[in-house]
Design a protein around this motif. Structure first.
Motif, mmCIF file in Angstrom:
data_model
loop_
_atom_site.group_PDB
_atom_site.id
_atom_site.type_symbol
_atom_site.label_atom_id
_atom_site.label_comp_id
_atom_site.label_asym_id
_atom_site.label_seq_id
_atom_site.Cartn_x
_atom_site.Cartn_y
_atom_site.Cartn_z
ATOM 1 N N LEU C 11 0.760 -1.253 0.000
ATOM 2 C CA LEU C 11 0.000 0.000 0.000
ATOM 3 C C LEU C 11 0.790 1.302 0.000
ATOM 4 O O LEU C 11 0.413 2.226 -0.711
ATOM 5 C CB LEU C 11 -0.971 -0.004 1.185
ATOM 6 C CG LEU C 11 -2.204 -0.879 0.951
ATOM 7 C CD1 LEU C 11 -3.155 -0.745 2.116
ATOM 8 C CD2 LEU C 11 -2.915 -0.478 -0.320
ATOM 9 N N PRO C 12 1.837 1.427 0.794
ATOM 10 C CA PRO C 12 2.494 2.745 0.816
ATOM 11 C C PRO C 12 2.917 3.252 -0.563
ATOM 12 O O PRO C 12 2.663 4.418 -0.873
ATOM 13 C CB PRO C 12 3.684 2.537 1.752
ATOM 14 C CG PRO C 12 3.300 1.408 2.615
ATOM 15 C CD PRO C 12 2.436 0.524 1.808
ATOM 16 N N PRO C 13 3.511 2.424 -1.429
ATOM 17 C CA PRO C 13 3.858 2.990 -2.740
ATOM 18 C C PRO C 13 2.638 3.425 -3.531
ATOM 19 O O PRO C 13 2.687 4.405 -4.274
ATOM 20 C CB PRO C 13 4.575 1.835 -3.456
ATOM 21 C CG PRO C 13 5.006 0.908 -2.405
ATOM 22 C CD PRO C 13 4.007 1.016 -1.320
ATOM 23 N N LEU C 14 1.534 2.728 -3.395
ATOM 24 C CA LEU C 14 0.340 3.129 -4.121
ATOM 25 C C LEU C 14 -0.144 4.493 -3.651
ATOM 26 O O LEU C 14 -0.463 5.370 -4.452
ATOM 27 C CB LEU C 14 -0.773 2.088 -3.917
ATOM 28 C CG LEU C 14 -2.074 2.403 -4.654
ATOM 29 C CD1 LEU C 14 -1.860 2.291 -6.135
ATOM 30 C CD2 LEU C 14 -3.182 1.468 -4.208
ATOM 31 N N PHE C 157 5.115 1.395 -9.843
ATOM 32 C CA PHE C 157 5.818 0.189 -10.236
ATOM 33 C C PHE C 157 6.082 -0.686 -9.024
ATOM 34 O O PHE C 157 5.856 -1.903 -9.035
ATOM 35 C CB PHE C 157 7.153 0.601 -10.876
ATOM 36 C CG PHE C 157 7.680 -0.395 -11.853
ATOM 37 C CD1 PHE C 157 8.124 0.009 -13.080
ATOM 38 C CD2 PHE C 157 7.762 -1.746 -11.536
ATOM 39 C CE1 PHE C 157 8.622 -0.905 -13.984
ATOM 40 C CE2 PHE C 157 8.263 -2.658 -12.432
ATOM 41 C CZ PHE C 157 8.699 -2.234 -13.661
ATOM 42 N N ALA C 158 6.553 -0.055 -7.961
ATOM 43 C CA ALA C 158 6.821 -0.815 -6.747
ATOM 44 C C ALA C 158 5.537 -1.449 -6.223
ATOM 45 O O ALA C 158 5.541 -2.610 -5.783
ATOM 46 C CB ALA C 158 7.441 0.101 -5.682
ATOM 47 N N PHE C 159 4.458 -0.695 -6.291
ATOM 48 C CA PHE C 159 3.172 -1.250 -5.856
ATOM 49 C C PHE C 159 2.833 -2.497 -6.646
ATOM 50 O O PHE C 159 2.409 -3.524 -6.103
ATOM 51 C CB PHE C 159 2.077 -0.197 -6.027
ATOM 52 C CG PHE C 159 0.689 -0.764 -5.933
ATOM 53 C CD1 PHE C 159 -0.123 -0.842 -7.048
ATOM 54 C CD2 PHE C 159 0.203 -1.243 -4.737
ATOM 55 C CE1 PHE C 159 -1.395 -1.364 -6.966
ATOM 56 C CE2 PHE C 159 -1.065 -1.774 -4.635
ATOM 57 C CZ PHE C 159 -1.869 -1.837 -5.761
ATOM 58 N N GLY C 160 3.017 -2.403 -7.994
ATOM 59 C CA GLY C 160 2.710 -3.556 -8.824
ATOM 60 C C GLY C 160 3.526 -4.762 -8.428
ATOM 61 O O GLY C 160 3.019 -5.891 -8.313
ATOM 62 N N PHE C 174 -1.739 -11.472 -11.632
ATOM 63 C CA PHE C 174 -1.871 -10.902 -12.970
ATOM 64 C C PHE C 174 -2.117 -9.400 -12.905
ATOM 65 O O PHE C 174 -1.652 -8.648 -13.767
ATOM 66 C CB PHE C 174 -3.012 -11.602 -13.716
ATOM 67 C CG PHE C 174 -3.052 -11.305 -15.176
ATOM 68 C CD1 PHE C 174 -4.092 -10.592 -15.735
ATOM 69 C CD2 PHE C 174 -2.038 -11.736 -16.006
ATOM 70 C CE1 PHE C 174 -4.117 -10.326 -17.086
ATOM 71 C CE2 PHE C 174 -2.065 -11.481 -17.359
ATOM 72 C CZ PHE C 174 -3.113 -10.767 -17.894
ATOM 73 N N VAL C 175 -2.843 -8.958 -11.878
ATOM 74 C CA VAL C 175 -3.065 -7.519 -11.715
ATOM 75 C C VAL C 175 -1.741 -6.807 -11.545
ATOM 76 O O VAL C 175 -1.443 -5.817 -12.216
ATOM 77 C CB VAL C 175 -3.990 -7.239 -10.512
ATOM 78 C CG1 VAL C 175 -3.975 -5.773 -10.149
ATOM 79 C CG2 VAL C 175 -5.404 -7.682 -10.833
ATOM 80 N N GLY C 176 -0.916 -7.328 -10.631
ATOM 81 C CA GLY C 176 0.395 -6.735 -10.436
ATOM 82 C C GLY C 176 1.231 -6.807 -11.702
ATOM 83 O O GLY C 176 1.933 -5.862 -12.059
ATOM 84 N N LEU C 182 2.146 -1.668 -17.509
ATOM 85 C CA LEU C 182 1.806 -0.261 -17.742
ATOM 86 C C LEU C 182 2.956 0.640 -17.340
ATOM 87 O O LEU C 182 3.358 1.546 -18.076
ATOM 88 C CB LEU C 182 0.559 0.113 -16.947
ATOM 89 C CG LEU C 182 0.310 1.623 -16.872
ATOM 90 C CD1 LEU C 182 -0.124 2.139 -18.204
ATOM 91 C CD2 LEU C 182 -0.692 1.962 -15.805
ATOM 92 N N CYS C 183 3.509 0.399 -16.143
ATOM 93 C CA CYS C 183 4.576 1.272 -15.668
ATOM 94 C C CYS C 183 5.802 1.154 -16.542
ATOM 95 O O CYS C 183 6.516 2.149 -16.733
ATOM 96 C CB CYS C 183 4.934 0.926 -14.230
ATOM 97 S SG CYS C 183 3.655 1.462 -13.121
ATOM 98 N N SER C 184 6.051 -0.035 -17.092
ATOM 99 C CA SER C 184 7.204 -0.135 -17.978
ATOM 100 C C SER C 184 6.985 0.746 -19.192
ATOM 101 O O SER C 184 7.891 1.440 -19.632
ATOM 102 C CB SER C 184 7.424 -1.582 -18.401
ATOM 103 O OG SER C 184 6.458 -1.959 -19.345
ATOM 104 N N TYR C 185 5.752 0.782 -19.679
ATOM 105 C CA TYR C 185 5.456 1.683 -20.797
ATOM 106 C C TYR C 185 5.686 3.136 -20.392
ATOM 107 O O TYR C 185 6.327 3.909 -21.088
ATOM 108 C CB TYR C 185 4.010 1.469 -21.231
ATOM 109 C CG TYR C 185 3.508 2.494 -22.207
ATOM 110 C CD1 TYR C 185 2.729 3.560 -21.785
ATOM 111 C CD2 TYR C 185 3.813 2.402 -23.554
ATOM 112 C CE1 TYR C 185 2.279 4.502 -22.678
ATOM 113 C CE2 TYR C 185 3.359 3.333 -24.450
ATOM 114 C CZ TYR C 185 2.596 4.376 -24.007
ATOM 115 O OH TYR C 185 2.150 5.306 -24.892
ATOM 116 N N LEU C 186 5.145 3.500 -19.226
ATOM 117 C CA LEU C 186 5.257 4.890 -18.794
ATOM 118 C C LEU C 186 6.701 5.288 -18.561
ATOM 119 O O LEU C 186 7.121 6.396 -18.876
ATOM 120 C CB LEU C 186 4.469 5.104 -17.503
ATOM 121 C CG LEU C 186 2.946 5.023 -17.621
ATOM 122 C CD1 LEU C 186 2.336 5.056 -16.234
ATOM 123 C CD2 LEU C 186 2.419 6.168 -18.449
#
Lengths: 170, 103, 718
Positions: C11-14, C157-160, C174-176, C182-186
């Motif tokens: 949670l904290p990274p999110l 990314f860390a959250f994922g 799979f969600v992570g 997505l974050c790799s794209y960003l």
């Protein structure tokens, strides 16, 4: 052919001849005078029919007043010179045809009624036609009402004619 | 009176026709009124003939004829007054030219 | 208690992601404080869990877990939850450390504290600010314009990654997985002003997407067969027996097909051949991103997933049996990729590209190990690789940073990432040098002292011990090349004399960058010692093989430790030391690419796989989109249809108007009635002549006619 019939025929010839001349003559004043002749002939006819009062009234009223009125009217409208040229309309043959048709029809109808071939009844003796006529005109059992209405009609005509003829003088 | 009634009636019819012809075919308005007078006289002849030949004791026929006289007089008076009035304003007595009531 | 903490770890990274993005975007210091605070909290939580886990006997059987009902599906629920068993405990351990190190590193990497650049725009890398110091102007590195955004993204990314690691079911895994995609794209496309970065981001996303589709198919298959997505349900022995005995498509059992499908997801995410093409291009992103994606988190996630699913892909197999189809495929791809990646790495000149292909290669090692059934070895190498690869990437970032400092200082416009422009940096950047050396030796498998040695050695031992000689030889070759190109890299970068002015003026990077390097170096050295095999000559037995006991306990049956054999040990020593020596000998003389005999076009162009894919997939896709669908189908067919309909409608309208409306309705009926009325009016009005005699003639004529008609037709005189 009795004498009555011959007189009748002569009288009829007068009337019809004058009438024809009335409606065909070129000059309007002549037409009025021919009308006088025709009216005169009708008066004679009334006399033959033993309606003496009517014959006199015919002469006095019709010829003495109406025909004179006509002559006055012709005089008052003389400024327009219209006595030249054709006096009847260009399509006069339609009215002629109509007239002949109506005449023919009426004659046919008249002759078709056997009753009309009769001869006159005898005048009842001791009948004073004039006195009876006067009584009939003013008797409440008879024709006083039409008589009075006719008077009013004459009054109205009088007023109207005066009013119209004088026009808008002011 | 040995003339049949029909002769008087035929005479009246002929007079009527002539009057009708006059009314319908004359140009002058006064001449038209002349024709009307002829027609009225034809009517009077009829009335009086019938009076004499059917029942001379009753006065109906003559009274009727007198009324017709009165009406004819009134009508001629008013008619001629009209014609004179029209003549004054339109300067014409030709019936065909008095056509203000046309379309 | 533990369950509560485990739920809270991701949670904290999110929260940091949302807070930075929504509120503190403009305040750089606050943003990085929040991000590092969040990473620190997650690190704290992970450490607590890890230490607690260490204290539990037979942790494999009594792991921490908790789950809740989430999606109602008729009579049952899909449950999601968290689970920390031995495998995920060690994974969360390294994830926590590497993530925190990378976060701290990012502060220095993006030049916090430096002034804003002269003409820096958001979307392009910062390139210097001019300051006046001691009377003369010179350029110094400038702060990244999108500083806070970076921290927001890496927090997400860390959250994922944390979500993926702590989840106890395929769904949240799979969600992570997808969040990291997505974050790799960003992040690869972080500098979106560069077209190459944009293309690389799209390429990464597309390529991993291919793998993800198959993985999703696998997950769906799992659910439809077993009715559940939780690991504890799927990996029950009874379930596995059922899965392996049910036959599915292509002659494989259900377990085999599912394993293959899930493995394809790993192929995509961990950049194995044939879906490796995205990883080198991903170097377009900032270096902390490369470290994160290619060492600490994303590619490790692929391997982690397949290690987690090992019972599934090995269903029906037990030690000593020949490999089943899925495992053969896994082993083949792993070994092939290991060699393949290594061959390309030797011909790369960009310092980050070498490491990228090295990652591909090392991941191949892990996957090959898993393919032949060496569960513990694969997991061990996963952990050690994360540490030393993160170290190497961060070190390369430090090198590049130092080089950029030199570039700005001397206005020498060279590529700061090209190794042939470097040289002699060990004197200029000592901390970076020593930590990079440690990382490089760990990668090469330098004996005893480095963690890489122990984990690689275990893989060799397993390959040899189970008799998979072809794989053994392939991996040995790959290891040789690994050591070779690593030493090549170190020599060209750090040894010798500076080859450019910029290299001469390079300087050491700030403590925010070097401190993480040191920390990671400690792990790169020390972590190997927790996995010393028992039968190792000399050192074996001194320290118990904690790793084997701990992680091996995840499986139902503790895997047997491989019997010690000299051959794999000798091989490993030879290839490691030999490669290092050879690399140093060759490259200390080489000053320019022309002298580099390994600059073969085939290798430099990555075996032309990009060109092949471009030809086979990309160009046809473009053709289909542009010519077929857009031009032909859409414009000609569909638009043509629409235009025909429109033209037909117009024609109908015109026809109606011209042939019906105008002539019939307007003229005939409309005008016609008018005309009829007009004509009849103008005809009939003549009756109203106004001439009295005319009226009388007409009325008497009609009277006569009626009289005649009456007489002749109706009555006649009675």
């Amino acid at each position: 052919m009795t004498a009555d019939q011959i007189i009748f025929l002569l009288c009829a010839a007068l009337i019809l001849g004058s009438a024809l001349m009335t409606v065909t003559t070129r000059k309007l004043i002549h037409a009025a005078l021919w009308l006088v002749a025709a009216l005169f002939g009708v008066a004679i006819l009334f006399a033959i029919l033993q309606a003496g009062f009517l014959a006199v009234v015919q002469v006095v009223v019709y010829i003495g007043a109406i025909a004179i009125l006509f002559i006055f009217a012709v005089m008052l409208t003389r400024r327009v010179v219209l006595d030249k040229g054709q006096q009847t309309r260009s399509n006069w043959w339609i009215p002629a045809l109509l007239g002949l048709l109506i005449l023919g029809g009426l004659v046919f109808l008249i002759l078709g009624q056997p009753d009309f071939g009769r001869t006159a009844v005898e005048m009842p003796t001791g009948v004073d036609t004039l006195r009876n006529l006067g009584t009939a005109l003013v008797s409440p059992d008879a024709f006083v009402l039409p008589f009075e209405v006719a008077s009013i009609l004459l009054l109205a005509a009088l007023v109207g004619a005066v009013y119209i003829a004088t026009g808008n003088k002011e | 009176m040995s003339t049949p009634l029909s002769w008087y009636l035929i005479l009246a019819a002929a007079l009527f026709s002539i009057g009708l012809f006059g009314v319908l075919s004359r140009k002058n308005a006064i001449a038209i009124l002349l024709g009307v007078e002829l027609m009225l006289n034809a009517v009077n002849i009829n009335l009086v003939a019938f009076w004499r030949y059917l029942d001379p004791a009753k006065m109906t026929g003559q009274v009727f004829a007198i009324i017709v006289f009165a009406v004819a007089a009134a009508e001629v008076a008013v008619g001629l007054a009209l014609i004179i009035s029209v003549y004054r304003s339109r300067k014409t007595v030709v019936a065909d030219e008095i056509d203000l009531m046309k379309w | 208690m533990e369950k509560f903490i485990i739920w809270l770890i991701p949670l904290p990274p999110l929260l940091s992601f949302f807070v930075i993005l929504l509120f503190t975007n403009k305040r750089k210091a606050l943003s990085h404080d929040i991000a590092i605070g969040a990473a620190g909290l997650s690190w704290l939580g992970s450490m607590i869990i890890f230490i607690r886990a260490l204290g539990v006997k037979e942790f494999g059987k009594h792991f921490f877990g908790s789950s809740i009902n989430w999606i109602p599906t008729g009579l049952t629920w899909i449950k999601i939850g968290v689970q920390i068993d031995p495998l995920s405990a060690v994974v969360v351990f390294f994830v926590a450390w590497t993530v925190l190190a990378i976060f701290v590193y990012s502060i220095g990497y993006h030049n916090f504290g430096q002034p804003k650049g002269d003409d820096d725009v958001a979307g392009l890398p910062p390139h210097g600010a001019t300051v006046t110091e001691h009377g003369h102007k010179h350029r110094i590195p400038s702060i990244e314009p999108m500083y806070s955004r970076f921290f927001a993204f890496i927090s997400l990314f860390a959250f994922g990654m944390y979500t993926l690691v702590v989840s106890d079911n395929l769904l949240t895994l799979f969600v992570g997985w997808e969040i990291m995609g997505l974050c790799s794209y960003l992040l690869i496309g972080f500098w979106f002003g560069k077209p190459s970065a944009r293309d690389a981001a799209v390429k990464a996303f597309m390529t991993t997407r291919i793998g993800d589709v198959f993985m999703l198919l696998g997950i769906a298959f799992v659910y439809s067969f077993t009715g559940s997505l939780s690991f504890s349900e799927i990996l029950k022995p009874e379930m596995l027996r059922a899965l392996s005995s049910t036959s599915a498509f292509f002659g494989l059992s259900a377990a085999g097909i599912i394993g293959l499908l899930l493995f394809i997801g790993t192929v995509g995410k961990s950049a194995q051949w044939p879906l490796h093409v995205w990883l080198p291009d991903a170097m377009e992103g900032p270096t902390p991103v490369s470290a994160m994606i290619h060492a600490a988190t994303m590619v490790s996630a692929g391997v982690y997933m397949i290690i987690r699913m090992f019972p599934l892909i090995s269903a029906g197999w037990s030690e000593g049996m020949p490999l089943n189809t899925t495992m053969s495929v896994v082993a083949f791809i792993g070994a092939f990729t290991a060699l393949f990646g290594a061959t390309i790495a030797v011909a790369q000149n960009d310092i980050k590209r070498v490491l990228a292909y090295s990652t591909i290669s090392q991941l191949g090692f892990m996957i090959a190990a898993l393919g032949i059934g060496a569960y513990v070895a694969a997991a061990f190498h996963l952990v050690t690789h994360a540490f030393f690869k993160a170290l190497l990437f961060l070190g390369s970032g430090s090198v590049i940073h130092g080089m950029e400092h030199g570039v700005l200082h001397t206005s020498d416009h060279i590529d700061p990432q090209d190794m042939f422009n470097m040289g002699g940096l060990r004197r200029k950047m000592p901390i970076t040098f020593w930590t990079f050396m440690i990382g490089g030796f760990a990668l090469s498998g330098f004996p005893v002292l480095t963690a890489g040695f122990w984990s690689k050695d275990e893989i060799f031992a397993a390959a040899f011990g189970t008799g998979h000689l072809l794989i053994f030889i392939t991996l040995a070759l790959a290891a040789f090349l690994t050591a070779f190109y690593t030493m090549r890299q170190i020599t060209l970068t750090f040894f010798g004399d500076p080859r450019t002015k910029a290299a001469k003026h390079a300087s050491e990077t700030p403590w925010t960058m070097t401190l993480p390097l040191i920390v990671l170096a400690v792990f790169a050295v020390g972590f190997g010692w927790v996995g010393i095999p028992e039968h190792f000559p000399g050192l074996g037995g001194l320290i118990p093989n904690w790793f084997h006991e701990f992680v091996g306990g995840t499986l139902v049956v503790l895997p047997k430790a491989v019997e010690f054999n000299w051959i794999p040990l000798i091989t490993s020593l030879c290839v490691a030391l030999g490669g290092l020596l050879f690399g140093w000998l060759v490259y200390r003389k080489v000053k320019s690419p022309k002298q580099d005999f390994l600059q073969i076009p085939v290798l430099m162009n990555k075996w032309y796989f990009d060109e092949i894919y471009n030809f086979v997939f990309v160009k046809p896709a473009y053709w289909i989109a542009e010519k077929f669908t857009s031009l032909y189908m859409d414009q000609k067919v569909i638009d043509g249809l629409l235009h025909s309909v429109a033209r037909f409608s117009l024609f109908l309208g015109y026809a109606f108007r011209t042939y019906f409306d105008k002539p019939v309705i307007n003229e005939f009926i409309g005008d016609g009635t008018g005309n009829v009325v007009k004509a009849s009016g103008s005809g009939l009005r003549k009756i109203q002549a106004g001439r009295i005699q005319y009226y009388m003639v007409v009325s008497i004529a009609i009277l006569v006619i009626f009289a005649l008609l009456y007489y002749f037709l109706i009555g006649g005189m009675k």
